[in-house]
Scaffold this motif. Structure first.
Motif, PDB file in Angstrom:
ATOM      1  N   LYS A  11      -1.759   9.083  16.824  1.00 34.93           N
ATOM      2  CA  LYS A  11      -1.463   8.051  15.835  1.00 34.93           C
ATOM      3  C   LYS A  11       0.012   8.160  15.443  1.00 34.93           C
ATOM      4  CE  LYS A  11      -6.175   7.419  14.490  1.00 34.93           C
ATOM      5  NZ  LYS A  11      -7.164   7.242  13.469  1.00 34.93           N
ATOM      6  N   TYR A  15      -1.853   2.525  10.874  1.00 35.79           N
ATOM      7  CA  TYR A  15      -2.628   1.380  11.340  1.00 35.79           C
ATOM      8  C   TYR A  15      -1.997   0.064  10.881  1.00 35.79           C
ATOM      9  CZ  TYR A  15      -6.661  -1.622  12.236  1.00 35.79           C
ATOM     10  OH  TYR A  15      -7.485  -2.629  12.686  1.00 35.79           O
ATOM     11  N   SER A  16      -1.491   0.020   9.647  1.00 34.96           N
ATOM     12  CA  SER A  16      -0.888  -1.212   9.117  1.00 34.96           C
ATOM     13  C   SER A  16       0.338  -1.629   9.926  1.00 34.96           C
ATOM     14  CB  SER A  16      -0.521  -1.034   7.647  1.00 34.96           C
ATOM     15  OG  SER A  16       0.416   0.013   7.498  1.00 34.96           O
ATOM     16  N   LEU A  18       0.841  -0.931  13.108  1.00 32.36           N
ATOM     17  CA  LEU A  18       0.304  -1.392  14.382  1.00 32.36           C
ATOM     18  C   LEU A  18      -0.189  -2.840  14.264  1.00 32.36           C
ATOM     19  CD1 LEU A  18      -0.412  -0.666  17.319  1.00 32.36           C
ATOM     20  CD2 LEU A  18      -2.595   0.195  16.469  1.00 32.36           C
ATOM     21  N   LYS A  19      -0.896  -3.152  13.183  1.00 34.03           N
ATOM     22  CA  LYS A  19      -1.390  -4.517  12.957  1.00 34.03           C
ATOM     23  C   LYS A  19      -0.230  -5.509  12.859  1.00 34.03           C
ATOM     24  CE  LYS A  19      -4.425  -5.450   9.869  1.00 34.03           C
ATOM     25  NZ  LYS A  19      -5.274  -5.478   8.666  1.00 34.03           N
ATOM     26  N   ARG A  39      -5.100  -0.559  19.111  1.00 36.30           N
ATOM     27  CA  ARG A  39      -5.717  -0.832  17.805  1.00 36.30           C
ATOM     28  C   ARG A  39      -7.210  -0.495  17.835  1.00 36.30           C
ATOM     29  NH1 ARG A  39      -5.900  -6.823  15.533  1.00 36.30           N
ATOM     30  NH2 ARG A  39      -7.555  -6.894  17.069  1.00 36.30           N
ATOM     31  N   TYR A  42      -7.567   3.181  17.654  1.00 34.64           N
ATOM     32  CA  TYR A  42      -7.352   3.645  16.276  1.00 34.64           C
ATOM     33  C   TYR A  42      -8.641   3.501  15.475  1.00 34.64           C
ATOM     34  CZ  TYR A  42      -2.261   4.439  15.784  1.00 34.64           C
ATOM     35  OH  TYR A  42      -0.984   4.941  15.825  1.00 34.64           O
ATOM     36  N   LYS A  43      -9.398   2.438  15.747  1.00 36.95           N
ATOM     37  CA  LYS A  43     -10.641   2.170  15.018  1.00 36.95           C
ATOM     38  C   LYS A  43     -11.786   3.083  15.468  1.00 36.95           C
ATOM     39  CE  LYS A  43     -10.083  -2.712  13.837  1.00 36.95           C
ATOM     40  NZ  LYS A  43     -10.666  -4.057  14.038  1.00 36.95           N
TER      41      LYS A  43
END
Length: 163
Positions: A11, A15-16, A18-19, A39, A42-43
């Motif tokens: 990571k 995540y934000s 990446l979005k 993504r 990541y989930k």
């Protein structure tokens, strides 16, 4: 195979981030499916399922993840190998161009035969077309010729039109 993934996803970014990168992606279109794959990873989606979701094989998914883990975003940019080296050297291509300039009109088959006889290299007609196009030559549809037309038709026409 059940249980934990053998290779964990690194990571590199939150995540934000990446979005946002996915939402505002303006780079190479080939990178977007790779970002979507990351993504999903990541989930917590497995490599095989994430790869299937973006339409690639599981092995490709593992390759993408390995490059992501090693290099981050830069690892997702495709690396094009550049193809097979040409059978003709640059000097031979220059010589071919000079040979082709000796005549105004060439068919692909004629050019293919010239390359085979002069350089001993066998190319497909498609490859010969690519070579001719790289020389700036273009396909032209030949004008139809009537077999009944006399060889001096223009002269006859000029004579008859004066009258």
């Amino acid at each position: 195979m059940t249980g934990r993934e053998l290779i964990a996803i690194a990571k590199h970014v939150p995540y934000s981030v990446l979005k946002k990168r996915i939402k505002h992606h303006k780079g190479l279109p080939e990178v977007l499916p790779r970002l979507l794959f990351i993504r999903l990873r990541y989930k917590g989606v497995s490599v095989v399922k994430a790869a299937d979701a973006v339409g690639v094989s599981g092995q490709t998914g593992y390759n993408w993840q390995e490059r992501w883990n090693a290099e981050g975003f830069e690892g997702l940019v495709p690396r094009y190998a550049g193809g097979h080296p040409s059978k003709l050297t640059d000097e031979q291509k220059a010589e071919l161009l000079e040979l082709l300039r000796e005549k105004d009109h060439w068919t692909t088959v004629e050019a293919q035969r010239l390359i085979q006889s002069h350089f001993g290299v066998a190319y497909s007609q498609d490859q010969v077309r690519r070579i001719l196009k790289s020389f700036g030559m273009h396909y032209g549809k030949p004008s139809p010729r009537d077999y009944r037309r006399p060889a001096d038709a223009e002269t006859i026409l000029k004579k008859n039109s004066r009258g």
